[in-house]
Design a protein around this motif. Structure first.
Motif, PDB file in Angstrom:
ATOM      1  N   VAL A  10       0.856  -1.189   0.000  1.00 48.75           N
ATOM      2  CA  VAL A  10       0.000   0.000   0.000  1.00 48.75           C
ATOM      3  C   VAL A  10       0.888   1.234   0.000  1.00 48.75           C
ATOM      4  CG1 VAL A  10      -1.711   1.347   1.271  1.00 48.75           C
ATOM      5  CG2 VAL A  10      -1.911  -1.146   1.186  1.00 48.75           C
ATOM      6  N   LEU A  11       0.612   2.142  -0.919  1.00 48.54           N
ATOM      7  CA  LEU A  11       1.320   3.411  -0.977  1.00 48.54           C
ATOM      8  C   LEU A  11       0.330   4.530  -0.697  1.00 48.54           C
ATOM      9  CD1 LEU A  11       3.837   5.105  -1.602  1.00 48.54           C
ATOM     10  CD2 LEU A  11       3.192   5.025  -4.026  1.00 48.54           C
ATOM     11  N   VAL A  12       0.464   5.143   0.473  1.00 45.60           N
ATOM     12  CA  VAL A  12      -0.417   6.238   0.886  1.00 45.60           C
ATOM     13  C   VAL A  12       0.256   7.549   0.495  1.00 45.60           C
ATOM     14  CG1 VAL A  12      -1.591   7.342   2.823  1.00 45.60           C
ATOM     15  CG2 VAL A  12      -1.284   4.857   2.799  1.00 45.60           C
ATOM     16  N   ILE A  13      -0.481   8.388  -0.231  1.00 42.35           N
ATOM     17  CA  ILE A  13       0.098   9.618  -0.772  1.00 42.35           C
ATOM     18  C   ILE A  13      -0.625  10.834  -0.204  1.00 42.35           C
ATOM     19  CG2 ILE A  13       0.511  10.936  -2.887  1.00 42.35           C
ATOM     20  CD1 ILE A  13       0.473   8.124  -4.339  1.00 42.35           C
ATOM     21  N   GLY A  14       0.150  11.778   0.356  1.00 40.89           N
ATOM     22  CA  GLY A  14      -0.483  13.009   0.802  1.00 40.89           C
ATOM     23  C   GLY A  14       0.219  13.689   1.960  1.00 40.89           C
ATOM     24  N   ASP A  15       0.486  14.979   1.788  1.00 38.47           N
ATOM     25  CA  ASP A  15       1.075  15.768   2.875  1.00 38.47           C
ATOM     26  C   ASP A  15       0.182  15.773   4.109  1.00 38.47           C
ATOM     27  OD1 ASP A  15       3.227  16.466   1.288  1.00 38.47           O
ATOM     28  OD2 ASP A  15       2.344  18.358   0.631  1.00 38.47           O
ATOM     29  N   GLU A  16      -1.153  15.732   3.884  1.00 37.15           N
ATOM     30  CA  GLU A  16      -2.073  15.839   5.012  1.00 37.15           C
ATOM     31  C   GLU A  16      -1.979  14.638   5.951  1.00 37.15           C
ATOM     32  OE1 GLU A  16      -4.234  13.744   1.676  1.00 37.15           O
ATOM     33  OE2 GLU A  16      -2.871  15.444   1.864  1.00 37.15           O
ATOM     34  N   ILE A  17      -1.556  13.495   5.436  1.00 39.11           N
ATOM     35  CA  ILE A  17      -1.351  12.322   6.288  1.00 39.11           C
ATOM     36  C   ILE A  17      -0.099  12.513   7.138  1.00 39.11           C
ATOM     37  CG2 ILE A  17      -0.923   9.842   6.324  1.00 39.11           C
ATOM     38  CD1 ILE A  17      -3.716  10.493   5.422  1.00 39.11           C
ATOM     39  N   LEU A  18       0.970  12.948   6.502  1.00 40.94           N
ATOM     40  CA  LEU A  18       2.245  13.111   7.202  1.00 40.94           C
ATOM     41  C   LEU A  18       2.222  14.253   8.210  1.00 40.94           C
ATOM     42  CD1 LEU A  18       4.586  12.458   4.160  1.00 40.94           C
ATOM     43  CD2 LEU A  18       4.367  11.023   6.187  1.00 40.94           C
ATOM     44  N   SER A  19       1.389  15.266   7.959  1.00 38.51           N
ATOM     45  CA  SER A  19       1.293  16.382   8.893  1.00 38.51           C
ATOM     46  C   SER A  19       0.411  16.058  10.086  1.00 38.51           C
ATOM     47  CB  SER A  19       0.733  17.618   8.184  1.00 38.51           C
ATOM     48  OG  SER A  19      -0.636  17.450   7.883  1.00 38.51           O
ATOM     49  N   GLY A  20      -0.373  14.991   9.966  1.00 37.73           N
ATOM     50  CA  GLY A  20      -1.287  14.621  11.039  1.00 37.73           C
ATOM     51  C   GLY A  20      -2.640  15.278  10.930  1.00 37.73           C
ATOM     52  N   LYS A  25      -7.297   6.089   7.488  1.00 36.84           N
ATOM     53  CA  LYS A  25      -8.252   5.034   7.832  1.00 36.84           C
ATOM     54  C   LYS A  25      -8.246   3.921   6.788  1.00 36.84           C
ATOM     55  CE  LYS A  25     -11.372   8.192  10.266  1.00 36.84           C
ATOM     56  NZ  LYS A  25     -12.758   8.744  10.323  1.00 36.84           N
ATOM     57  N   ASN A  26      -7.321   4.024   5.841  1.00 35.64           N
ATOM     58  CA  ASN A  26      -7.329   3.079   4.723  1.00 35.64           C
ATOM     59  C   ASN A  26      -6.387   1.892   4.908  1.00 35.64           C
ATOM     60  OD1 ASN A  26      -9.212   4.589   3.227  1.00 35.64           O
ATOM     61  ND2 ASN A  26      -7.606   5.899   2.379  1.00 35.64           N
ATOM     62  N   ILE A  27      -5.274   2.102   5.582  1.00 36.42           N
ATOM     63  CA  ILE A  27      -4.287   1.026   5.693  1.00 36.42           C
ATOM     64  C   ILE A  27      -4.874  -0.204   6.371  1.00 36.42           C
ATOM     65  CG2 ILE A  27      -2.096   0.342   6.719  1.00 36.42           C
ATOM     66  CD1 ILE A  27      -1.192   3.289   6.414  1.00 36.42           C
ATOM     67  N   GLY A  28      -5.490   0.005   7.533  1.00 37.37           N
ATOM     68  CA  GLY A  28      -6.063  -1.128   8.264  1.00 37.37           C
ATOM     69  C   GLY A  28      -7.158  -1.824   7.480  1.00 37.37           C
ATOM     70  N   TYR A  29      -7.972  -1.022   6.798  1.00 36.43           N
ATOM     71  CA  TYR A  29      -9.062  -1.614   6.008  1.00 36.43           C
ATOM     72  C   TYR A  29      -8.505  -2.482   4.883  1.00 36.43           C
ATOM     73  CZ  TYR A  29     -13.452  -2.006   3.448  1.00 36.43           C
ATOM     74  OH  TYR A  29     -14.569  -2.503   2.804  1.00 36.43           O
ATOM     75  N   ILE A  30      -7.512  -1.952   4.159  1.00 36.70           N
ATOM     76  CA  ILE A  30      -6.924  -2.729   3.065  1.00 36.70           C
ATOM     77  C   ILE A  30      -6.238  -3.978   3.601  1.00 36.70           C
ATOM     78  CG2 ILE A  30      -5.202  -2.703   1.217  1.00 36.70           C
ATOM     79  CD1 ILE A  30      -5.755   0.305   0.902  1.00 36.70           C
ATOM     80  N   ALA A  31      -5.586  -3.859   4.750  1.00 34.15           N
ATOM     81  CA  ALA A  31      -4.911  -5.016   5.349  1.00 34.15           C
ATOM     82  C   ALA A  31      -5.912  -6.121   5.674  1.00 34.15           C
ATOM     83  CB  ALA A  31      -4.169  -4.583   6.606  1.00 34.15           C
ATOM     84  N   ASP A  32      -7.021  -5.751   6.312  1.00 34.43           N
ATOM     85  CA  ASP A  32      -8.060  -6.739   6.619  1.00 34.43           C
ATOM     86  C   ASP A  32      -8.627  -7.357   5.347  1.00 34.43           C
ATOM     87  OD1 ASP A  32      -7.823  -6.348   9.338  1.00 34.43           O
ATOM     88  OD2 ASP A  32      -9.495  -4.936   9.472  1.00 34.43           O
ATOM     89  N   TYR A  33      -8.846  -6.521   4.370  1.00 35.54           N
ATOM     90  CA  TYR A  33      -9.438  -6.968   3.102  1.00 35.54           C
ATOM     91  C   TYR A  33      -8.514  -7.972   2.413  1.00 35.54           C
ATOM     92  CZ  TYR A  33     -12.730  -6.044  -0.772  1.00 35.54           C
ATOM     93  OH  TYR A  33     -13.722  -6.144  -1.732  1.00 35.54           O
ATOM     94  N   CYS A  34      -7.222  -7.616   2.330  1.00 31.94           N
ATOM     95  CA  CYS A  34      -6.257  -8.504   1.683  1.00 31.94           C
ATOM     96  C   CYS A  34      -6.173  -9.850   2.390  1.00 31.94           C
ATOM     97  CB  CYS A  34      -4.883  -7.843   1.643  1.00 31.94           C
ATOM     98  SG  CYS A  34      -4.719  -6.521   0.429  1.00 31.94           S
ATOM     99  N   THR A  35      -6.156  -9.812   3.709  1.00 28.32           N
ATOM    100  CA  THR A  35      -6.106 -11.056   4.473  1.00 28.32           C
ATOM    101  C   THR A  35      -7.302 -11.936   4.176  1.00 28.32           C
ATOM    102  OG1 THR A  35      -4.851 -10.011   6.260  1.00 28.32           O
ATOM    103  CG2 THR A  35      -6.046 -12.032   6.797  1.00 28.32           C
ATOM    104  N   ALA A  36      -8.466 -11.316   4.091  1.00 32.66           N
ATOM    105  CA  ALA A  36      -9.695 -12.078   3.868  1.00 32.66           C
ATOM    106  C   ALA A  36      -9.738 -12.745   2.496  1.00 32.66           C
ATOM    107  CB  ALA A  36     -10.907 -11.163   4.040  1.00 32.66           C
ATOM    108  N   GLY A  72      -5.039   8.219  -2.391  1.00 32.20           N
ATOM    109  CA  GLY A  72      -4.847   9.652  -2.261  1.00 32.20           C
ATOM    110  C   GLY A  72      -4.258  10.308  -3.490  1.00 32.20           C
ATOM    111  N   GLY A  73      -4.532  11.610  -3.612  1.00 31.55           N
ATOM    112  CA  GLY A  73      -3.892  12.415  -4.640  1.00 31.55           C
ATOM    113  C   GLY A  73      -4.508  12.348  -6.022  1.00 31.55           C
ATOM    114  N   ILE A  74      -5.801  11.944  -6.131  1.00 31.20           N
ATOM    115  CA  ILE A  74      -6.432  11.912  -7.454  1.00 31.20           C
ATOM    116  C   ILE A  74      -7.644  12.840  -7.500  1.00 31.20           C
ATOM    117  CG2 ILE A  74      -5.565   9.627  -8.077  1.00 31.20           C
ATOM    118  CD1 ILE A  74      -8.329   8.484  -7.428  1.00 31.20           C
ATOM    119  N   GLY A 152      -8.354   8.735  -1.754  1.00 29.48           N
ATOM    120  CA  GLY A 152      -7.969   8.704  -0.348  1.00 29.48           C
ATOM    121  C   GLY A 152      -9.145   8.736   0.600  1.00 29.48           C
ATOM    122  N   ILE A 153     -10.296   9.250   0.145  1.00 28.20           N
ATOM    123  CA  ILE A 153     -11.490   9.291   0.994  1.00 28.20           C
ATOM    124  C   ILE A 153     -11.906   7.854   1.297  1.00 28.20           C
ATOM    125  CG2 ILE A 153     -13.900  10.007   1.120  1.00 28.20           C
ATOM    126  CD1 ILE A 153     -13.170  12.235  -0.909  1.00 28.20           C
TER     127      ILE A 153
END
Length: 251
Positions: A10-20, A25-36, A72-74, A152-153
């Motif tokens: 997973v590649l998360v793109i965006g200054d707003e993520i790094l700035s806090g 909310k996407n990493i965990g969801y994708i991780a669960d999805y991939c596992t399933a 993110g970023g589209i 990213g939404i």
């Protein structure tokens, strides 16, 4: 018999993520999805809205894993440069995509919006990429090579992930069933969570929409690689909906 191991990053793109400013909310969801679905998520990276950083990350990850999911970023603003960077990583032009334009025109005709210069940015797709449908807000993502580029939404990303999941290599076809709830998403959310826990080998998602009477409604989609488990989860959802609707009617 050798079983192919399917991997992803997973590649998360965006200054707003790094700035806090925005909490991912996407990493965990994708991780669960991939596992399933039988895909091994091996790496996650977060990069800023910097062209060189994005291009380098895309090229590094796509060479290493079966799939790369970017988020993110589209969007329509000047700092939404993911499409530009993915095109550069693959060495292809970035074109205005006729189908993407048609999708946006149809969506905006219903909402009364204008397909202005900013929104046209969201119809730019790397040449040779396939569109990833966005049933939430219209503007599509895209899939080129082994890189799947999504919004990213969270709600939009989840809908896009549902679109591409049946096409991923997972060792078995992912089957799905859709159930109309005839209830608001908030009315079924807790109960749907219980059903999901009771059916861990399925993927269950809920998608709010306005029905033909312009009333809030919800589509529930259940997915599984096992037909019996899919049927059992669908039956549990339908039984749950009967109880919820009865409670709402009695309230």
């Amino acid at each position: 018999m050798t079983v192919e191991i399917v991997t992803a990053a997973v590649l998360v793109i965006g200054d707003e993520i790094l700035s806090g400013r925005t909490k991912d909310k996407n990493i965990g969801y994708i991780a669960d999805y991939c596992t399933a679905i039988g895909v091994d998520l091996k790496e996650v990276r977060v990069v800023s809205d910097d062209e060189a950083a994005i291009v380098d990350a895309v090229n590094a990850l796509r060479a290493k894993y079966t799939y790369v999911f970017t988020t993110g970023g589209i969007g329509p603003t000047h700092d939404d440069i993911t499409a530009d960077c993915v095109a550069k990583a693959f060495g292809v032009p970035l074109d205005f995509h006729p189908e993407a334009i048609a999708i946006m025109k149809e969506r905006l005709a219903k909402s009364g919006g204008e397909l202005n210069e900013a929104r046209m940015r969201m119809t730019r797709i790397p040449r040779g990429a396939a569109l990833v449908a966005n049933k939430v807000s219209g503007a599509p993502g895209f899939w080129i090579g082994n890189v799947i580029t999504m919004a990213g939404i969270p709600a939009v990303m989840q809908a896009m992930l549902d679109e591409v999941a049946p096409k991923l290599k997972t060792g078995a076809k992912l089957m799905s069933e859709s159930i109309r709830a005839d209830a608001k998403e908030g009315d079924v959310g807790t109960e749907l969570g219980v059903v999901a826990k009771e059916h861990p080998d399925t993927i269950i998602g809920s998608y709010p929409f306005l029905d033909e009477t312009m009333a809030p409604n919800t589509n529930i989609v259940v997915r599984s690689r096992d037909a019996e488990k899919l049927a059992a989860a669908k039956a549990a959802i339908e039984a749950m909906l009967v109880k919820v609707r009865a409670q709402l009617g009695a309230a």
